[in-house]
Design a protein around this motif. Sequence first.
Motif, short mmCIF file in Angstrom:
data_model
loop_
_atom_site.label_atom_id
_atom_site.label_comp_id
_atom_site.label_asym_id
_atom_site.label_seq_id
_atom_site.Cartn_x
_atom_site.Cartn_y
_atom_site.Cartn_z
N ARG A 1 0.83 -1.21 0.00
CA ARG A 1 0.00 0.00 0.00
C ARG A 1 0.86 1.26 0.00
O ARG A 1 0.50 2.26 -0.62
CB ARG A 1 -0.94 -0.02 1.21
CG ARG A 1 -2.10 -1.00 1.05
CD ARG A 1 -2.94 -1.08 2.31
NE ARG A 1 -4.13 -1.91 2.10
CZ ARG A 1 -4.94 -2.32 3.08
NH1 ARG A 1 -4.67 -1.98 4.35
NH2 ARG A 1 -6.00 -3.06 2.81
N GLU A 2 2.00 1.20 0.66
CA GLU A 2 2.93 2.34 0.63
C GLU A 2 3.44 2.60 -0.79
O GLU A 2 3.78 3.73 -1.13
CB GLU A 2 4.12 2.08 1.56
CG GLU A 2 3.81 2.26 3.04
CD GLU A 2 5.06 2.14 3.89
OE1 GLU A 2 6.02 1.48 3.43
OE2 GLU A 2 5.06 2.71 4.99
N GLN A 3 3.47 1.55 -1.61
CA GLN A 3 3.89 1.69 -3.01
C GLN A 3 2.74 2.09 -3.93
O GLN A 3 2.92 2.20 -5.14
CB GLN A 3 4.48 0.36 -3.51
CG GLN A 3 5.77 -0.05 -2.81
CD GLN A 3 6.92 0.88 -3.13
OE1 GLN A 3 7.07 1.34 -4.28
NE2 GLN A 3 7.72 1.20 -2.12
N GLY A 4 1.57 2.30 -3.36
CA GLY A 4 0.40 2.67 -4.16
C GLY A 4 -0.24 1.49 -4.86
O GLY A 4 -0.98 1.67 -5.83
N ILE A 5 0.04 0.28 -4.37
CA ILE A 5 -0.50 -0.93 -4.98
C ILE A 5 -1.66 -1.45 -4.15
O ILE A 5 -1.54 -1.68 -2.94
CB ILE A 5 0.58 -2.03 -5.09
CG1 ILE A 5 1.80 -1.51 -5.85
CG2 ILE A 5 0.01 -3.28 -5.74
CD1 ILE A 5 1.51 -1.09 -7.26
N GLN A 6 -2.81 -1.64 -4.80
CA GLN A 6 -3.98 -2.23 -4.15
C GLN A 6 -3.88 -3.75 -4.22
O GLN A 6 -3.54 -4.32 -5.26
CB GLN A 6 -5.26 -1.77 -4.83
CG GLN A 6 -6.53 -2.37 -4.25
CD GLN A 6 -7.77 -2.02 -5.06
OE1 GLN A 6 -7.69 -1.30 -6.04
NE2 GLN A 6 -8.91 -2.54 -4.65
N VAL A 7 -4.17 -4.43 -3.12
CA VAL A 7 -4.11 -5.89 -3.06
C VAL A 7 -5.52 -6.46 -3.15
O VAL A 7 -6.43 -6.02 -2.43
CB VAL A 7 -3.43 -6.35 -1.76
CG1 VAL A 7 -3.45 -7.87 -1.66
CG2 VAL A 7 -1.99 -5.84 -1.71
N VAL A 8 -5.71 -7.43 -4.04
CA VAL A 8 -7.00 -8.11 -4.17
C VAL A 8 -6.81 -9.60 -3.83
O VAL A 8 -5.69 -10.11 -3.83
CB VAL A 8 -7.61 -7.94 -5.58
CG1 VAL A 8 -7.84 -6.47 -5.88
CG2 VAL A 8 -6.70 -8.55 -6.64
N ASP A 9 -7.92 -10.26 -3.55
CA ASP A 9 -7.89 -11.65 -3.10
C ASP A 9 -7.44 -12.58 -4.22
O ASP A 9 -8.12 -12.71 -5.24
CB ASP A 9 -9.29 -12.04 -2.61
CG ASP A 9 -9.36 -13.51 -2.19
OD1 ASP A 9 -8.31 -14.06 -1.81
OD2 ASP A 9 -10.47 -14.08 -2.21
N GLY A 10 -6.32 -13.24 -4.01
CA GLY A 10 -5.83 -14.20 -4.99
C GLY A 10 -6.32 -15.61 -4.75
O GLY A 10 -6.23 -16.46 -5.65
N GLN A 11 -6.84 -15.90 -3.56
CA GLN A 11 -7.31 -17.25 -3.28
C GLN A 11 -8.47 -17.63 -4.19
O GLN A 11 -8.52 -18.75 -4.72
CB GLN A 11 -7.71 -17.38 -1.82
CG GLN A 11 -6.54 -17.32 -0.85
CD GLN A 11 -6.94 -17.72 0.56
OE1 GLN A 11 -7.73 -18.64 0.76
NE2 GLN A 11 -6.41 -17.03 1.55
#
Length: 410
Positions: free
Chosen positions: A161-171
């Motif tokens: 998030r500090e890099q401006g990247i949103q994380v989505v569910d990979g499962q």
Amino acid sequence: MSGISTLHAATPGTDESTVGLPPGLLDRVRHYRLERLRRQLRTSQVAAIVLYDPVNIRYATDTSNMQIWTGRNPTRYVMVFADGPVVGFEFHNCEHVWHNVPVKAEIRSAVCWNYFNAGPEAASNARQWSREISDLLRQHAPSEHQVAVDRLDPEGLHALREQGIQVVDGQAIMELARTIKSDDELAVMQAAIDVCELGIQRMHDVLQPGMTEQELWAHLHFENIKLGGEWIETRLLASGNRTNPWMQECSPKVMRKGELIAFDTDLVGPFGYCADISRTWTVGHVRPTDDQRRLYAAAHEQLHTNMHLIQPGMTFNEFAERSWTMPAKFFKNRYSCLAHGIGMVDEYPSISYFQDHGYNGMFEAGMTLCIESYIGDEGGNEGVKLEQQVHLTENGCVPLSTFPFETDWL
């Protein structure tokens, strides 16, 4: 970013000739699985996924490195792009596990930020890790600002998030990708089932009063490892009054003549595929009592009724509502699901009893499933566990596991 190279993925354990697979079949399986994953990424509108779960890594790349250990210690990971490269981040000096399989990958050294490896530098290492992930994303998908991850500790989530990247569910992406099996994949799964059933036969042949549960269970492990299998997820074998309730792992208990013995293999065999089969016998293979036969007949009826009910296009909720009606005296001790997917391990879906209000979905041809039954009276002394692994075709379920049931008990 040291140690960068371009290699090919490795074959863990057994080769094709060991279990009679046709030449080239494994390469087709690897290609199919990677393309299934990339297609699911595109469907989900996600440019890339970072995989830490060793089973997901195996599915995508067919590489394996200390799967149980790396399942607890996030020290190797893979980044797969929907329209771009596969980048493998390997544990210290383990680049050799990527040799000799045609899954082309760029290999880098893993940045480990779990506390065991990084100690008080965990946060700093996580920031280094996140910069490398975000740089790759910007290089190969410059318009994207999100990445899927199957498993991620809080430090890594914060760093991305500090890099401006949103994380989505990979499962969800991985579970849906793994749902439908190719004909080649079925052949590899069948090789694992064949090995498992040799182990079951060995258990059947050596079973006698005076053995401990653990001693009997060791024979399944022996046969699996001897024939190129890999590991077993659980220790679910119980005898006598330890069969009720279910979910008691094997113990030093000495088994007595005539009591029930039940087990659930959960075996990861050759090539990383799972054979998940349950059977119940009497110790010494003696004639069961009338009460044991009553329990067995109910479990056999539940399993086969439900197996014959499933059809492509049926929803999970419809199946649950129409499934075998369990008598009230058995309901409290019921198994946790009616059926579940199976592949390299237990997979999506998991279909709950109608009363348990599980999630909905739809059965599709090409799924592989395990049909479950556990029958034991509430407050009873013994119980029966049965499970059958099947392939769902356009015409219904076809058994993949062929080890016989105790039909003379019915």
